[in-house]
Motif scaffolding. Structure first.
Motif, PDB file in Angstrom:
ATOM      1  N   GLU A  80     -17.698   9.278  15.730  1.00 13.25           N
ATOM      2  CA  GLU A  80     -16.417   8.833  15.857  1.00 13.25           C
ATOM      3  C   GLU A  80     -15.412   9.982  16.024  1.00 13.25           C
ATOM      4  OE1 GLU A  80     -14.704   5.402  13.584  1.00 13.25           O
ATOM      5  OE2 GLU A  80     -13.858   7.242  12.320  1.00 13.25           O
ATOM      6  N   PHE A  81     -14.312   9.649  16.722  1.00 19.79           N
ATOM      7  CA  PHE A  81     -13.179  10.758  16.932  1.00 19.79           C
ATOM      8  C   PHE A  81     -12.089  10.373  16.650  1.00 19.79           C
ATOM      9  CE2 PHE A  81     -14.302   9.086  21.340  1.00 19.79           C
ATOM     10  CZ  PHE A  81     -12.824   8.755  21.608  1.00 19.79           C
ATOM     11  N   ARG A  82     -11.178  11.375  16.124  1.00 17.24           N
ATOM     12  CA  ARG A  82      -9.934  10.658  15.933  1.00 17.24           C
ATOM     13  C   ARG A  82      -8.786  11.724  16.326  1.00 17.24           C
ATOM     14  NH1 ARG A  82      -9.642   7.547  11.283  1.00 17.24           N
ATOM     15  NH2 ARG A  82     -11.700   6.863  10.769  1.00 17.24           N
ATOM     16  N   PHE A  83      -7.588  11.218  16.530  1.00 19.70           N
ATOM     17  CA  PHE A  83      -6.537  12.362  17.022  1.00 19.70           C
ATOM     18  C   PHE A  83      -5.223  11.578  17.130  1.00 19.70           C
ATOM     19  CE2 PHE A  83      -7.811  10.374  21.249  1.00 19.70           C
ATOM     20  CZ  PHE A  83      -6.609  10.323  21.937  1.00 19.70           C
ATOM     21  N   GLU A  84      -4.127  11.849  17.058  1.00 23.29           N
ATOM     22  CA  GLU A  84      -2.756  11.558  17.175  1.00 23.29           C
ATOM     23  C   GLU A  84      -2.177  11.756  18.539  1.00 23.29           C
ATOM     24  OE1 GLU A  84      -0.514  11.808  13.797  1.00 23.29           O
ATOM     25  OE2 GLU A  84      -1.988  10.830  12.415  1.00 23.29           O
ATOM     26  N   THR A  85      -1.242  10.891  19.088  1.00 22.66           N
ATOM     27  CA  THR A  85      -0.581  11.204  20.145  1.00 22.66           C
ATOM     28  C   THR A  85       0.530  10.337  20.353  1.00 22.66           C
ATOM     29  OG1 THR A  85      -0.811  11.571  22.600  1.00 22.66           O
ATOM     30  CG2 THR A  85      -1.960   9.781  21.790  1.00 22.66           C
ATOM     31  N   ASN A  86       1.665  10.577  21.164  1.00 25.75           N
ATOM     32  CA  ASN A  86       2.746   9.873  21.526  1.00 25.75           C
ATOM     33  C   ASN A  86       2.810   9.151  22.709  1.00 25.75           C
ATOM     34  OD1 ASN A  86       3.032  12.650  21.216  1.00 25.75           O
ATOM     35  ND2 ASN A  86       5.271  12.493  21.767  1.00 25.75           N
ATOM     36  N   LEU A  87       3.250   8.101  23.111  1.00 22.16           N
ATOM     37  CA  LEU A  87       3.297   7.338  23.953  1.00 22.16           C
ATOM     38  C   LEU A  87       4.767   6.850  24.146  1.00 22.16           C
ATOM     39  CD1 LEU A  87       0.109   4.917  23.558  1.00 22.16           C
ATOM     40  CD2 LEU A  87       0.068   6.889  24.901  1.00 22.16           C
ATOM     41  N   MET A  88       5.057   6.712  25.562  1.00 25.30           N
ATOM     42  CA  MET A  88       6.249   5.801  25.732  1.00 25.30           C
ATOM     43  C   MET A  88       6.097   4.528  26.094  1.00 25.30           C
ATOM     44  SD  MET A  88       8.243   8.680  25.843  1.00 25.30           S
ATOM     45  CE  MET A  88       9.896   8.232  26.721  1.00 25.30           C
ATOM     46  N   ASN A  89       6.892   3.825  25.197  1.00 27.71           N
ATOM     47  CA  ASN A  89       6.644   2.184  25.175  1.00 27.71           C
ATOM     48  C   ASN A  89       7.691   1.862  26.397  1.00 27.71           C
ATOM     49  OD1 ASN A  89       9.719   2.149  24.367  1.00 27.71           O
ATOM     50  ND2 ASN A  89       9.229   1.669  22.423  1.00 27.71           N
ATOM     51  N   GLY A  90       7.798   0.699  26.531  1.00 26.59           N
ATOM     52  CA  GLY A  90       8.195   0.040  27.657  1.00 26.59           C
ATOM     53  C   GLY A  90       9.822   0.138  27.504  1.00 26.59           C
ATOM     54  N   ALA A  91      10.549   0.464  26.612  1.00 30.70           N
ATOM     55  CA  ALA A  91      12.098   0.676  26.522  1.00 30.70           C
ATOM     56  C   ALA A  91      12.036   2.206  26.405  1.00 30.70           C
ATOM     57  CB  ALA A  91      12.660   0.030  25.088  1.00 30.70           C
ATOM     58  N   ALA A  92      11.187   3.045  27.110  1.00 26.53           N
ATOM     59  CA  ALA A  92      11.382   4.440  27.131  1.00 26.53           C
ATOM     60  C   ALA A  92      11.701   5.147  26.036  1.00 26.53           C
ATOM     61  CB  ALA A  92      12.387   5.134  27.956  1.00 26.53           C
ATOM     62  N   GLN A  93      10.933   4.608  24.787  1.00 26.13           N
ATOM     63  CA  GLN A  93      11.070   5.576  23.633  1.00 26.13           C
ATOM     64  C   GLN A  93       9.803   5.881  23.153  1.00 26.13           C
ATOM     65  OE1 GLN A  93      12.830   1.914  21.452  1.00 26.13           O
ATOM     66  NE2 GLN A  93      14.842   2.901  21.158  1.00 26.13           N
ATOM     67  N   THR A  94       9.774   6.966  22.237  1.00 28.60           N
ATOM     68  CA  THR A  94       8.600   7.541  22.092  1.00 28.60           C
ATOM     69  C   THR A  94       7.918   6.831  20.547  1.00 28.60           C
ATOM     70  OG1 THR A  94       9.224   9.598  22.506  1.00 28.60           O
ATOM     71  CG2 THR A  94       7.407   9.443  21.136  1.00 28.60           C
TER      72      THR A  94
END
Length: 177
Positions: A80-94
């Protein structure tokens, strides 16, 4: 034999229907990726989170959405691998996501789950800011108290008996720590 086969096929169909219902209604992003990182399957939660349809992501490289090293964090040994990241949602917020995944050798694909931890991150940030504010607000009056006690202990206001000197030294130590 025919009856057993039909019973087994019915149970298999029922199990697949239940599995699909769980995956389709999960609030987390659940996806499978090819060995080169392209989306093979994505659950409908992607619409609520990213404003994209599941169908629009099929065949798209995961690196277009998941910027920070999904495939770099992974291993094809099945662990198993784990990590954290950010994504831009549909409203252009992180939005912040915690990912877990695993390589499935039989299917030659990665299976991944992304959990939205934005609220948790915001709470941690609020807690940190509150602690800094409280620490700062307490430091100012404590510094004044400590300075006043040091002046009294130095004899600036006259001589003190040993009992009062000991008490003031203990108080000064407590204020200084």
């Amino acid at each position: 034999l025919d009856k057993v086969f039909h019973t087994m096929a019915g149970k298999l169909t029922e199990a697949m229907r239940k599995e699909k219902a769980v995956v389709d209604n999960a609030p987390d992003l659940i996806c499978s990726l090819s060995a080169d990182g392209k989306f093979l399957r994505v659950n409908p939660a992607v619409e609520a989170v990213l404003g994209k349809t599941s169908e629009s992501l099929i065949g798209t490289a995961s690196s277009e959405l998941i910027s920070d090293g999904l495939l770099q964090a992974s291993s094809k040994d099945g662990s198993e691998f784990r990590f954290e990241t950010n994504l831009m949602n549909g409203a252009a917020q992180t939005e912040y996501f915690s990912w877990t995944g695993q390589w499935a050798a039989e299917e030659q694909s990665y299976f991944c789950i992304g959990r939205n931890i934005t609220a948790q991150r915001q709470l941690e940030q609020f807690k940190q800011e509150l602690m800094e504010m409280v620490s700062h607000d307490l430091r100012t009056p404590l510094t004044s108290i400590r300075t006043g006690m040091e002046l009294v202990l130095e004899g600036s206001y006259g001589d003190l008996n040993d009992k009062i000197t000991n008490k003031l030294q203990k108080m000064n130590n407590n204020v200084s720590s």
